[in-house]
Design a protein around this motif. Sequence first.
Motif, PDB file in Angstrom:
ATOM      1  N   LEU A 128      -5.037   8.107  -0.139  1.00 32.69           N
ATOM      2  CA  LEU A 128      -5.424   7.106  -1.135  1.00 32.69           C
ATOM      3  C   LEU A 128      -5.693   7.747  -2.496  1.00 32.69           C
ATOM      4  CD1 LEU A 128      -5.566   4.180  -0.336  1.00 32.69           C
ATOM      5  CD2 LEU A 128      -8.032   4.366  -0.132  1.00 32.69           C
ATOM      6  N   ALA A 129      -6.258   8.957  -2.473  1.00 30.48           N
ATOM      7  CA  ALA A 129      -6.637   9.633  -3.715  1.00 30.48           C
ATOM      8  C   ALA A 129      -5.416   9.969  -4.575  1.00 30.48           C
ATOM      9  CB  ALA A 129      -7.413  10.906  -3.398  1.00 30.48           C
ATOM     10  N   ASP A 130      -4.224  10.048  -3.954  1.00 33.51           N
ATOM     11  CA  ASP A 130      -3.023  10.375  -4.718  1.00 33.51           C
ATOM     12  C   ASP A 130      -2.374   9.143  -5.335  1.00 33.51           C
ATOM     13  OD1 ASP A 130      -3.520  12.836  -3.794  1.00 33.51           O
ATOM     14  OD2 ASP A 130      -1.754  13.015  -2.484  1.00 33.51           O
ATOM     15  N   LEU A 131      -2.876   7.942  -4.945  1.00 31.80           N
ATOM     16  CA  LEU A 131      -2.258   6.718  -5.446  1.00 31.80           C
ATOM     17  C   LEU A 131      -3.038   6.185  -6.635  1.00 31.80           C
ATOM     18  CD1 LEU A 131      -1.740   5.017  -1.976  1.00 31.80           C
ATOM     19  CD2 LEU A 131       0.015   6.095  -3.378  1.00 31.80           C
ATOM     20  N   ARG A 132      -2.339   5.472  -7.542  1.00 26.47           N
ATOM     21  CA  ARG A 132      -3.029   4.843  -8.663  1.00 26.47           C
ATOM     22  C   ARG A 132      -3.816   3.646  -8.146  1.00 26.47           C
ATOM     23  NH1 ARG A 132       0.619   2.955 -13.195  1.00 26.47           N
ATOM     24  NH2 ARG A 132       1.646   1.974 -11.435  1.00 26.47           N
ATOM     25  N   ARG A 133      -4.954   3.366  -8.767  1.00 27.43           N
ATOM     26  CA  ARG A 133      -5.802   2.247  -8.348  1.00 27.43           C
ATOM     27  C   ARG A 133      -4.999   0.945  -8.307  1.00 27.43           C
ATOM     28  NH1 ARG A 133      -9.644   2.694  -5.938  1.00 27.43           N
ATOM     29  NH2 ARG A 133      -9.254   0.506  -5.559  1.00 27.43           N
ATOM     30  N   ARG A 134      -4.168   0.759  -9.318  1.00 26.83           N
ATOM     31  CA  ARG A 134      -3.365  -0.462  -9.404  1.00 26.83           C
ATOM     32  C   ARG A 134      -2.431  -0.605  -8.201  1.00 26.83           C
ATOM     33  NH1 ARG A 134      -0.343  -3.596 -13.193  1.00 26.83           N
ATOM     34  NH2 ARG A 134      -1.251  -2.869 -15.088  1.00 26.83           N
ATOM     35  N   ASP A 135      -1.837   0.512  -7.782  1.00 24.33           N
ATOM     36  CA  ASP A 135      -0.921   0.458  -6.638  1.00 24.33           C
ATOM     37  C   ASP A 135      -1.670   0.162  -5.350  1.00 24.33           C
ATOM     38  OD1 ASP A 135       1.281   0.919  -8.213  1.00 24.33           O
ATOM     39  OD2 ASP A 135       1.051   3.096  -8.102  1.00 24.33           O
ATOM     40  N   VAL A 136      -2.876   0.714  -5.213  1.00 30.58           N
ATOM     41  CA  VAL A 136      -3.693   0.419  -4.040  1.00 30.58           C
ATOM     42  C   VAL A 136      -4.043  -1.071  -4.034  1.00 30.58           C
ATOM     43  CG1 VAL A 136      -5.879   0.886  -2.867  1.00 30.58           C
ATOM     44  CG2 VAL A 136      -4.642   2.758  -3.965  1.00 30.58           C
ATOM     45  N   ALA A 137      -4.413  -1.610  -5.210  1.00 28.38           N
ATOM     46  CA  ALA A 137      -4.843  -3.004  -5.293  1.00 28.38           C
ATOM     47  C   ALA A 137      -3.709  -3.982  -4.995  1.00 28.38           C
ATOM     48  CB  ALA A 137      -5.426  -3.285  -6.674  1.00 28.38           C
ATOM     49  N   ARG A 138      -2.466  -3.541  -5.144  1.00 30.70           N
ATOM     50  CA  ARG A 138      -1.335  -4.419  -4.784  1.00 30.70           C
ATOM     51  C   ARG A 138      -1.140  -4.480  -3.276  1.00 30.70           C
ATOM     52  NH1 ARG A 138       3.472  -3.044  -9.083  1.00 30.70           N
ATOM     53  NH2 ARG A 138       2.283  -3.532 -10.961  1.00 30.70           N
ATOM     54  N   ARG A 139      -1.749  -3.535  -2.555  1.00 34.69           N
ATOM     55  CA  ARG A 139      -1.597  -3.494  -1.106  1.00 34.69           C
ATOM     56  C   ARG A 139      -2.854  -3.948  -0.370  1.00 34.69           C
ATOM     57  NH1 ARG A 139       1.790  -0.106   1.697  1.00 34.69           N
ATOM     58  NH2 ARG A 139       0.583  -0.918   3.446  1.00 34.69           N
TER      59      ARG A 139
END
Lengths: 264, 337
Positions: free
Chosen positions: A66-77
């Motif tokens: 999760l730490a390697d992903l952008r917050r926005r990309d996490v929030a889309r999932r």
Amino acid sequence: MTLAADRVSRAADGRLILDGVGICPPPGAVTGLLGPNGSGKSTLLRVLCGVLAPASGVVTLDGRPLADLRRRDVARRVAVVEQQADTLVELTVADVVRLGRTPHRRAWAPLSGADERAVHDALERTGLADRADRTWHTLSGGERQRAQIARALAQEPRELLLDEPTNHLDLQHQHDLLHLVRELGVTSVVALHDLNLAAMYCDHVVVLRQGRVVVAGTPGEVLTEALIADVYGVRAAVTDPDADGRPHIRVLGTLTRERAAPAR
Amino acid sequence: MTTSLLRGAAGLGTLLLSVALAITIGPADIGVTDVWSVVAGHLGGDAHGLTPIRDGIVWNLRLPRTLLAAVCGAGLAVCGAVMQSLLRNPLADPFVLGVSSGASTGAVAVVVLGVGGGALSVSGGAFAGAVCSFAAMLLLSHTLGGTTDRVVLSGVAAMQLFSALTSFIVVTSADAETTRGVLFWLLGSLGGAGWNDVWICSAVLVLALAVCLGHAGTLDAFAFGQDTASTLGVDTTRARLVLLCATALLTAALVAAAGAIGFVGLVLPHAARALVGPGHRRLLPAAALGGAVFLVWIDTVARTVIEPQEVPVGVMTSLVGVPAFVLVLYRTRRSRR
């Protein structure tokens, strides 16, 4: 394999809140997160969605940390419904649901057709379409929780995390809400207090105590009289009236009180 | 979409008309057509045939003053709107974060103590003071944990500290004459407005407004708090830093030019919300236009109501603004039932 935590730990004020927790919610199913107060349910949910970073261990989304992903990309999932969200802002139900489109919208961009459709869809699925123009402050507790779920659905998530969503709801709304979550068909993790609700609506349950996983499995496997006595400190009778692996739990009394009471 | 465009155009029209009308009001009798011909003349058009004195009144006194009023009103209202949403506190405004107090301390240090030895202007001192107090506030709130309520508390602490410093300097070092001058500035005054102030403040306003509008969706996402904003994909730490810096910079520039004008940043955002709703894509432009029109007229009243004396505009904003605000709140309360 979607969202998973592997040996996750987190401390606050020198006390371990999570101590090497690993969970892997089955895709498309409802996973119940059980355990007494202070067992680490809320903290685990906050770590799972990336609001809190684990001190050690790793949370992965499709195998990527999760730490390697952008917050926005996490929030889309991954969408999250908090225990009790509140605001001072005079928002309508539609405004609240539109917030779910935040991770999908670019700065300066107006609401697109896809955004409008997602908002409309979320309102329909939560049965709030006729209340879209009501303001937040006029909603009942159940309606507020449903509005938050609609907001989460507008994010078009594949994983949905809910932190004790049935708190402060009356009986009918508790069942309505969990029924709704089941019908959504997204991978869900729900922190719950009520064992019977968990038995009725969860496909898989994970029991936490003092930041560690005690046991995980189907409600029928996990929710035994011995486990309930061990983790919750209450004496209970567990039956399976419909023989469908969804046990019914009747609490008979606390263990501590019985120990303290003089034997007759 | 078209209705909001129409509303925007109407707001802009009101602002332009307000500026044009406000310039005509005052001891020297000047009409709207005179204003127009002076402006056209200076922008490279035909000679206007007005006397140099009347030309000077329009071009060197009333026009920059009115424009600065508009820029200050717009800027303060935008700062207030952003801070209230970001800190989830309906009482937040540029003053609560201590930026205005810091600017005052800087200005007083220059005027009374002669800090900078003449190399530093009052505006320069105010700007340096604002930056100092803002840095102190950020450092303090970071040390205390960085949550939004800590930011507000740190701002209040900074405000108290710098207000006390200002009073200390004035009481211990200033003579009666200087005290009067300083006091006037502390209460907010557009009397010394020049074209330089207008250009600097406009540039900073455009920059800060662009940053805030670019973050409009982010500001909306803060409605349910920082954690929810974070789960909606907002990098909350970065967003808060960028937005607080933009508003602090804007406040510093405005206070340096016009002193500490209160009330606008606190109340105009609430009035704008009552008009266009809480969505920041509309709220920020509405607050900017509303603040600009409001301060243009307040300043016009302030400089004409007891001619030839002038009331500090900061005093007038509250005298006129509070009843207007109560009326707005009362009407929205009734319409909501």
